[in-house]
Write an enzyme that holds these catalytic residues in place. Structure first.
Site, PDB file in Angstrom:
ATOM      1  CE1 TYR A  62      -3.320  -2.723   0.216  1.00 47.07           C
ATOM      2  CE2 TYR A  62      -3.552  -2.347   2.555  1.00 47.07           C
ATOM      3  CZ  TYR A  62      -3.920  -3.029   1.421  1.00 47.07           C
ATOM      4  OH  TYR A  62      -4.881  -3.997   1.487  1.00 47.07           O
ATOM      5  CG  HIS A 131      -2.028  -8.609  -0.044  1.00 45.72           C
ATOM      6  ND1 HIS A 131      -1.522  -7.337  -0.075  1.00 45.72           N
ATOM      7  CD2 HIS A 131      -3.353  -8.459  -0.184  1.00 45.72           C
ATOM      8  CE1 HIS A 131      -2.499  -6.459  -0.213  1.00 45.72           C
ATOM      9  NE2 HIS A 131      -3.634  -7.128  -0.299  1.00 45.72           N
ATOM     10  CB  SER A 210     -14.125  -3.464  -0.544  1.00 46.45           C
ATOM     11  OG  SER A 210     -12.877  -2.989  -0.962  1.00 46.45           O
ATOM     12  N   GLY A 213     -18.579  -1.789  -0.618  1.00 40.99           N
ATOM     13  CA  GLY A 213     -18.533  -1.880  -2.075  1.00 40.99           C
ATOM     14  C   GLY A 213     -17.589  -0.886  -2.697  1.00 40.99           C
ATOM     15  CB  ALA A 218     -19.981   5.601   1.382  1.00 39.56           C
ATOM     16  N   GLY A 219     -22.009   6.344  -1.434  1.00 34.34           N
ATOM     17  CA  GLY A 219     -22.308   7.378  -2.418  1.00 34.34           C
ATOM     18  C   GLY A 219     -21.162   7.720  -3.329  1.00 34.34           C
TER      19      GLY A 219
END
Length: 342
Positions: A62, A131, A210, A213, A218-219
């Site tokens: 990351y 991972h 996730s 999604g 959350a828009g």
């Protein structure tokens, strides 16, 4: 001090106890948004902990130049280490636009662990995941080296991410697997037929990433536009005709959320939280208001009938587009159950 209100659960049967709601740190160093300044990232993690979330998730892949682990390590200096459950991951050698290359050799396992310990500046990793599985290396060899790291005290518990049923079973036979991380949300439920059952059969905890999604519930991109730098612009479910079709799902969840007096994000996250006492989702955000909204999902009280109604409101055959980017995580690679030859 961490809040006493946050529910806590046990992942696996080896003794790992975590906050029911975890925190995914990936976004602090970019991906779905611009990286936050270091001092802001540390402040966010301190706020997260003060709200009772003690389960933090990162990875050596990351952020550019391993920035995420470095930032998380700096933030941990402001928190009581023995009260934090730190998860990080290894195994992704490189990612391109068309492929993901994994490495699960024992030598690479040890090299990655030593490097993560140094970047995080800790003596041990609570939960160390592979991972992505390297199907060219027998899982027994990979887990065998992780077992040595447990025996040396550098790792407390072992996890897998996006592994197949066969891989999970074979890995668990070498050393107990404490948790499996997988994508699980209202519109990503392919794990429910196979992976979730094998985890529960073997007593393995489940860590959904996730759970909103990729921000859709959350828009994200529905009520706010995506920047060109946001990786989601390349995600099949957020592109073109697929996205236009998926908007109807968001509208449906928004209308249903009104029934419960909550936001669509809270309803979607509560749905994941209600999947069992062995489930600890790890939503991530860089905004305090979004974090507080996520915490509000813990207050929702849902019945079995409520869960069914929420589930039925998102028929999987109506979800347009793959849950993964192009062929980077092709299903043959991720779910190959045929063990490689030694």
């Amino acid at each position: 001090m961490a809040s006493e209100i946050m529910p806590r659960i046990k992942l696996g049967s080896q003794g790992l106890e975590v906050s029911k709601l975890g925190y995914g740190c990936m976004g602090l160093t970019g991906r779905y948004n611009a990286p936050v300044p270091e001092e802001d990232g540390i402040a966010i993690m301190k706020y997260v902990f003060d709200k009772g979330i003690t389960f933090f998730d990162t990875s050596d892949v990351y952020g550019p130049n391993h920035m995420n682990e470095i930032l998380v390590g700096k933030a941990l200096k402001h928190l009581p280490r023995d009260k934090v459950q730190l998860g990080t991951k290894f195994g992704i050698l490189k990612i391109t636009e068309t492929e993901l290359v994994a490495n699960g050799t024992p030598e690479y396992v040890r090299q990655c662990c030593e490097a993560s310990l140094k970047r995080l500046d800790v003596d041990y990793i609570d939960l160390y995941y592979q991972h992505r599985v390297d199907t060219s290396v027998p899982i027994e060899d990979t887990i065998g080296e992780l077992k040595k790291l447990v025996e040396e005290g550098k790792v407390k518990y072992i996890g897998l991410s996006e592994a197949s049923m066969d891989t999970i079973r074979r890995a668990h036979a070498v050393h107990p697997i404490t948790a499996v991380q997988l994508e699980w949300s209202l519109w990503s439920r392919d794990s429910e037929d196979w992976i979730i059952p094998i985890c529960r059969e073997l007593g393995i905890g489940i860590v959904p990433y996730s759970p909103l999604g990729r921000g859709f519930f959350a828009g994200k991109a529905v009520v706010e536009s995506l920047s060109k730098e946001n990786d989601l612009v390349a995600h099949p479910r957020f592109k073109g005709e697929n996205f236009e079709k998926n908007k109807s799902i968001y509208i449906r969840i928004t209308n249903l959320a009104g029934k419960y007096g909550c936001t669509p994000a809270q309803l979607a996250l509560a749905w994941v939280l209600y999947q069992g006492d062995d489930v600890a989702p790890i939503p991530g955000t860089t905004k305090i208001k979004n974090l507080d909204e996520n915490l509000g999902s813990l207050k929702l009280r849902l019945t079995v009938d409520d869960i069914k109604q929420i589930t039925d409101s998102v028929p999987l055959d109506e979800v347009a587009g793959s849950r993964t980017y192009t062929n980077m995580y092709n299903s043959t690679w991720r779910f190959a159950d045929t063990p490689p030859k030694r």
